[in-house]
Design an enzyme around this catalytic site. Structure first.
Site, PDB file in Angstrom:
ATOM      1  N   TYR A 170       1.691   3.713  12.922  1.00 32.92           N
ATOM      2  CA  TYR A 170       1.603   3.436  11.331  1.00 32.92           C
ATOM      3  C   TYR A 170       0.004   3.016  11.123  1.00 32.92           C
ATOM      4  O   TYR A 170      -0.815   2.739  12.160  1.00 32.92           O
ATOM      5  CB  TYR A 170       2.343   2.687  10.604  1.00 32.92           C
ATOM      6  CG  TYR A 170       2.644   1.280  10.997  1.00 32.92           C
ATOM      7  CD1 TYR A 170       3.546   0.318  10.193  1.00 32.92           C
ATOM      8  CD2 TYR A 170       1.578   0.586  11.909  1.00 32.92           C
ATOM      9  CE1 TYR A 170       3.780  -0.915  10.619  1.00 32.92           C
ATOM     10  CE2 TYR A 170       2.075  -0.977  12.192  1.00 32.92           C
ATOM     11  CZ  TYR A 170       3.203  -1.290  11.717  1.00 32.92           C
ATOM     12  OH  TYR A 170       3.579  -2.783  11.949  1.00 32.92           O
ATOM     13  N   GLU A 171      -0.584   3.088   9.923  1.00 29.61           N
ATOM     14  CA  GLU A 171      -2.022   2.930   9.605  1.00 29.61           C
ATOM     15  C   GLU A 171      -2.828   4.128  10.322  1.00 29.61           C
ATOM     16  O   GLU A 171      -3.964   3.907  10.668  1.00 29.61           O
ATOM     17  CB  GLU A 171      -2.329   1.557   9.905  1.00 29.61           C
ATOM     18  CG  GLU A 171      -1.936   0.322   9.191  1.00 29.61           C
ATOM     19  CD  GLU A 171      -2.069   0.522   7.702  1.00 29.61           C
ATOM     20  OE1 GLU A 171      -2.965   1.265   7.118  1.00 29.61           O
ATOM     21  OE2 GLU A 171      -1.069  -0.153   6.902  1.00 29.61           O
ATOM     22  N   GLY A 172      -2.449   5.224  10.305  1.00 26.88           N
ATOM     23  CA  GLY A 172      -2.974   6.345  10.894  1.00 26.88           C
ATOM     24  C   GLY A 172      -2.724   6.369  12.339  1.00 26.88           C
ATOM     25  O   GLY A 172      -3.045   5.369  13.254  1.00 26.88           O
ATOM     26  N   MET A 197       0.743  -1.070   0.086  1.00 24.50           N
ATOM     27  CA  MET A 197       0.052  -0.056   0.088  1.00 24.50           C
ATOM     28  C   MET A 197       0.973   1.219  -0.104  1.00 24.50           C
ATOM     29  O   MET A 197       1.696   1.384   0.960  1.00 24.50           O
ATOM     30  CB  MET A 197      -0.915   0.092   1.236  1.00 24.50           C
ATOM     31  CG  MET A 197      -1.653   1.063   1.522  1.00 24.50           C
ATOM     32  SD  MET A 197      -2.860   0.862   2.714  1.00 24.50           S
ATOM     33  CE  MET A 197      -2.091   0.598   4.081  1.00 24.50           C
ATOM     34  N   ARG A 248      -6.199  -1.686   9.453  1.00 21.70           N
ATOM     35  CA  ARG A 248      -6.403  -1.138  10.972  1.00 21.70           C
ATOM     36  C   ARG A 248      -6.584  -1.881  12.227  1.00 21.70           C
ATOM     37  O   ARG A 248      -5.997  -1.804  13.232  1.00 21.70           O
ATOM     38  CB  ARG A 248      -7.041   0.344  11.016  1.00 21.70           C
ATOM     39  CG  ARG A 248      -6.474   1.543  10.329  1.00 21.70           C
ATOM     40  CD  ARG A 248      -7.400   2.710  10.036  1.00 21.70           C
ATOM     41  NE  ARG A 248      -6.659   3.828   9.630  1.00 21.70           N
ATOM     42  CZ  ARG A 248      -7.228   4.908   9.371  1.00 21.70           C
ATOM     43  NH1 ARG A 248      -8.532   5.027   9.231  1.00 21.70           N
ATOM     44  NH2 ARG A 248      -6.483   5.759   8.569  1.00 21.70           N
TER      45      ARG A 248
END
Length: 583
Positions: free
Chosen positions: A436-438, A164, A293
């Site tokens: 990570y992933e927000g 991604m 997430r």
């Protein structure tokens, strides 16, 4: 270094007895045809075997060797290629994938437990599989039938991997400023040019091709679109063609997960294919990111389980000091598990980890219902619950995962700070999951501003009312009133925030983490009541263990909600008033 052992009995208990997976699957035709609890447990046992026997032995050696970058090529540590091949041949990459394209079609309720076993065995190795599964999910949901038929079988089989590609140096959490461009080609494809950073699994030697999902902008557009860009072009018959101008510029040298390739990726007129509609790339990518997430939340959970397991084993073996009931004239020392402070830490580790597993399975169940339920009302409600629970699963599981890893390290004392025990690696590897992933702060803002206040608390109220109705049926009502009271206090604080959000614009941002954590600790209270209730049908020793843990959580940790809500109710002013130059 102690071996990793998957907590199969606890997993079976949560899946079968707490969330009644057999009944859930029986009500979903897509599941009922090929899955029952016995089959699911057999899959879990095999996942435990391969991760304990093959994956976990790579954990320390992979951390010490790390990923290598030379002559533009990325190589994984010794043993990774062989174990990945065996892992892929077992069908694990496509466990929850669409059967039409070669996936196994297993539900996410089961998938989250398999993910936990993987992350508990080795964070870095499991990330490669997770990114591939997420990329396949996005392609299956939004790509054309032609792209799905061409790419999904090779992704599900593990022959190819996925990645991604979102972040750029000037565009991290705010993707509006990305500079990667997509120029239309005459054949309907696009020429992708630009650079991305922090790309997990961006390049490696585990598979023959890597399929990148790249966010880029079309000419004269500020919108963001999503493109499928393979490292090697793929011919119509599925064979590989020429190199596609996709290359790794470097790898990052990190605090942890050192065997996971985190790359700077360069795209030079790389041939790509639009996924979904133009300028709707984030909508498509968020299909992948919601699952990712949750997967990263499971990384925190798996690390917590592994750390807790290490600490308990060490505490039973390490002889130091004497218990309070021992005569001080006796020379022998006792295992440190007799000491109150050590027990405090172990009980916190165990209660947070087991409730975290319940949150993961609960979220997985909602994902399954949102995808497969035949009743439109059930499907719609589950989709709302997925939106509510996903930021909580990501943020609360990873925050508590690091808490548990650090606390487990503390149980080891000085031995926890050196390499041999394995616990210090878990602390380092777990830290990234909060970022990570927000980042978890962004997850909390999403939860409070969009899923709670943005919804006028409708979904939160519906969800809590459902849990409260279930709690009234528990045979043991001790503690139920305490958990219900915390939910009511949480709703009252949410109502006040919702009423004030327009006139106090900084309120949501400044209070979001405290509010999410208050919800998380309240929700864990419910899970412990549910586990205690379900455990009464189990063997006496198992039921006694759940009773002890439930009592500890309700008396020692549930009260954290009060402190967190006090911080929420204090508002944003004290946080925002100090001028920046005084920091």
């Amino acid at each position: 270094m102690y071996p990793y052992e998957a907590p199969l009995k606890d997993m079976q208990f949560v899946l079968e007895k707490v969330f009644n997976a057999g009944d859930v699957w029986a009500g979903i035709p897509a599941m009922a045809e090929h899955l029952d609890v016995d089959t699911a447990l057999a899959i879990l046992e095999e996942a435990a075997r391969i991760n304990q026997d093959l994956v976990h032995p790579l954990n320390r050696s992979g951390d010490e060797e790390g990923v290598q970058f030379a002559d533009g090529k990325v190589s994984t540590p010794q043993g990774y290629v062989d174990v990945y091949r065996q892992y892929a041949e077992g069908g694990w990459v496509g466990l929850c994938g669409d059967p039409e394209y070669g996936g196994m079609g297993m539900p996410k309720m089961l998938g989250v437990l398999v993910d936990e076993v993987g992350y508990g065995a080795c964070n870095a190795f499991t990330l490669y599989n997770s990114l591939t599964a997420g990329a396949a999910l996005c392609i299956n949901a939004h790509a054309s039938d032609e792209l799905k038929a061409l790419y999904l079988p090779a992704l599900y089989s593990g022959q190819w991997a996925g990645a991604m590609d979102m972040t750029e140096p000037q565009a991290g959490s705010d993707l509006r400023n990305i500079r990667t461009r997509a120029i239309p080609n005459e054949d309907g494809s696009y020429a992708i040019s630009g650079s991305k950073i922090f790309i997990t699994g961006g390049d490696h030697d585990l598979t023959e091709n890597i399929v990148h999902l790249v966010l880029a902008k079309l000419p004269e557009s500020n919108g963001i679109s999503l493109f499928l860009v393979p490292k090697y072009q793929v011919n119509d018959d599925g064979t590989l063609g020429q190199h596609n101008g996709v290359s790794a510029g470097s790898i990052e040298h990190k605090m942890g997960i050192k065997a996971s390739a985190t790359c700077v990726m360069n795209f030079d007129q790389s041939k790509g294919f639009l996924i979904g509609k133009p300028n709707r790339g984030l909508v498509c990518m968020f299909t992948m990111m919601n699952y990712e997430r949750l997967a990263i939340g499971i990384q925190g959970l798996g690390s917590a389980q592994a750390a807790s397991q290490l600490a308990v084993t060490y505490a039973k073996e390490r002889l130091q000091g004497q218990g309070v009931n021992r005569s001080k004239t006796e020379a022998d020392s006792d295992p440190i598990i007799v000491h109150g402070d050590v027990r405090r830490m172990l009980m916190i580790c165990k209660t947070l980890t087991e409730a975290g597993r319940a949150l993961a399975v609960h979220t997985g169940m909602q994902l399954d219902l949102a995808k497969y339920a035949q009743d439109d009302a059930i499907q719609a409600k589950a989709a709302r619950y997925v939106g509510l629970l996903t930021p909580v699963a990501k943020a609360f599981l990873t925050d508590r995962g690091l808490d548990v890893a650090v606390m487990a390290q503390q149980v080891f004392g000085g031995h926890g700070y050196i390499r041999e025990t394995g616990i210090e690696q878990l602390v380092r590897d777990t830290r990234i999951a909060q970022i990570y992933e927000g980042t978890n702060g962004i997850q909390a803002i999403d939860f409070l501003s969009r899923k709670v206040a943005g919804d006028n608390l409708a979904t939160l109220k519906e969800f809590i009312a459902e849990l409260q109705a279930i709690m009234t049926s528990f045979s043991n009502q001790q503690g139920v009133a305490d958990v219900m009271a915390r939910f009511e206090q949480l709703l009252a604080a949410g109502e006040q925030i919702n009423a004030d959000k327009l006139v106090r614009p900084a309120l949501l941002n400044a209070c979001a983490v405290d509010y999410l954590d208050a919800f998380g600790y309240s929700l864990y209270g419910y899970y412990w009541l549910a586990m205690r209730d379900a455990a009464q049908q189990e063997d006496t020793e198992f039921a006694a263990q759940k009773n002890y843990l439930c009592d500890f959580y309700l008396q020692k940790l549930l009260c954290r909600v009060d402190s967190l809500l006090a911080q929420v109710n204090a508002g944003e002013q004290v946080t925002m008033v100090m001028p920046a130059e005084l920091f």
